[in-house]
Write a protein that holds these residues in place. Structure first.
Motif, PDB file in Angstrom:
ATOM      1  N   ILE A 234      63.561-132.311  56.623  1.00 10.70           N
ATOM      2  CA  ILE A 234      63.487-130.976  57.230  1.00 10.70           C
ATOM      3  C   ILE A 234      64.082-129.915  56.304  1.00 10.70           C
ATOM      4  N   PHE A 235      65.344-130.075  55.949  1.00 13.07           N
ATOM      5  CA  PHE A 235      66.046-129.095  55.118  1.00 13.07           C
ATOM      6  C   PHE A 235      65.290-128.715  53.839  1.00 13.07           C
TER       7      PHE A 235
ATOM      8  N   GLN B 280      67.351-135.056  58.812  1.00 12.20           N
ATOM      9  CA  GLN B 280      67.349-133.602  58.674  1.00 12.20           C
ATOM     10  C   GLN B 280      67.482-133.190  57.212  1.00 12.20           C
TER      11      GLN B 280
ATOM     12  N   ARG C  60      63.154-128.538  46.065  1.00  9.57           N
ATOM     13  CA  ARG C  60      62.610-129.262  47.221  1.00  9.57           C
ATOM     14  C   ARG C  60      62.430-130.744  46.899  1.00  9.57           C
TER      15      ARG C  60
ATOM     16  N   LEU D 203      62.378-126.237  54.224  1.00  9.87           N
ATOM     17  CA  LEU D 203      62.705-124.889  54.703  1.00  9.87           C
ATOM     18  C   LEU D 203      63.192-124.009  53.552  1.00  9.87           C
TER      19      LEU D 203
ATOM     20  N   HIS E 161      70.703-121.829  57.483  1.00 11.59           N
ATOM     21  CA  HIS E 161      69.795-120.788  57.985  1.00 11.59           C
ATOM     22  C   HIS E 161      70.252-119.408  57.523  1.00 11.59           C
TER      23      HIS E 161
ATOM     24  N   ARG F  62      69.425-119.007  53.809  1.00 10.77           N
ATOM     25  CA  ARG F  62      67.987-118.855  53.560  1.00 10.77           C
ATOM     26  C   ARG F  62      67.486-117.452  53.875  1.00 10.77           C
ATOM     27  N   ASN F  63      68.153-116.785  54.812  1.00 13.15           N
ATOM     28  CA  ASN F  63      67.666-115.493  55.267  1.00 13.15           C
ATOM     29  C   ASN F  63      68.440-114.305  54.697  1.00 13.15           C
TER      30      ASN F  63
ATOM     31  N   ARG G 295      63.546-121.720  50.269  1.00 16.17           N
ATOM     32  CA  ARG G 295      62.776-120.621  49.715  1.00 16.17           C
ATOM     33  C   ARG G 295      63.143-120.454  48.242  1.00 16.17           C
TER      34      ARG G 295
END
Length: 259
Positions: free
Chosen positions: A96-97, A92, A50, A100, A168, A171-172, A102
């Motif tokens: 932002i990115f 972004q 991060r 988000l 996205h 990340r999921n 993890r």
């Protein structure tokens, strides 16, 4: 400003970056950038992902903002819109990115430093061209309704949407507490190994079109030179880890149906 945006100096930087992009493309087929899935402690001291992303991406956003603010052309509509698209991407990616993300992955400071230099030079090329080097009549207000600008903006925004959606998906892939790797299968991952990279490359191809400029084209070239070898490395990692489960998908690396 006049000295650092002298036409000879500016063109030399742009030309050098084009040549360097080719060299980097070749080099990255031999040297694997150690971050994300390919992280290696051999690259020395590191920082959490991060923080690394914020520090690495922020120079582009800040440098463009400063070049924009201090320019005599700062209020010209076409330039404001084009610079705004550049800033939209880096807002972004910077603010932002990273937040988000993890997991507890790390990034070598060496990668962060190289990214900072790369992003600063690219902001110099794009911001310098738009606000200091381009001829005064290069981007009249009517440029915003020109076919090149409209086409480029559509391509840019499509690329950004692909990039954000692909991030996205990545990340999921895991549930909280899970540390295993999985093959992404949604969105553009049905066609390429690195759909997020495809999205980013598409963005800067669009930006090159909407500015119809050499700096824009060199930026797009650099994006491919930097990301294509990494997409290839990721494909090799997936193939090694998942075997035929991955290779049977017959995906390209970064550009659907081509490469």
């Amino acid at each position: 400003m006049e000295e650092i945006f002298n036409t000879i100096v500016f063109n030399t930087v742009v030309g050098s970056m084009a040549v360097l992009a080719v060299i980097v493309f070749i080099a990255l087929h031999r040297i694997e950038a150690a971050y994300g899935m390919t992280y290696s402690p051999k690259w020395g001291p590191s920082v959490n992902n991060r923080t690394g992303w914020v520090v690495m991406e922020a120079p582009a956003f800040i440098c463009m903002a400063l070049l924009w603010i201090f320019s005599d052309k700062a209020t010209q509509p076409a330039l404001c819109v084009m610079a705004g698209l550049f800033e939209l991407h880096y807002f972004q990616r910077t603010f932002i990115f990273p937040f988000l993300m993890r997991g507890k992955s790390r990034m070598p400071w060496a990668i962060v430093l190289m990214g900072m230099i790369f992003n600063t030079i690219n902001a110099y090329m794009i911001g310098g061209w738009l606000f200091y080097v381009a001829p005064a009549d290069r981007y009249p207000d009517s440029w915003l309704t020109s076919p090149l600008f409209i086409l480029g903006t559509v391509v840019f925004l499509c690329g950004m949407a692909i990039n954000i959606h692909s991030d996205h998906v990545i990340r999921n892939l895991r549930k909280p507490g899970d540390s295993r790797h999985y093959i992404p299968r949604k969105g553009m991952y049905r066609f390429v190994t690195a759909a997020n990279y495809f999205g980013e490359f598409t963005e800067w191809v669009g930006f090159a079109i909407l500015t119809w400029s050499m700096p824009g084209a060199v930026f797009a070239l650099w994006t491919f030179a930097n990301l294509a070898p990494r997409a290839r490395s990721l494909a090799k990692r997936y193939a090694k880890e998942f075997g035929s489960e991955f290779t049977s998908l017959h995906r390209k690396y970064i550009i659907p149906f081509i490469y």
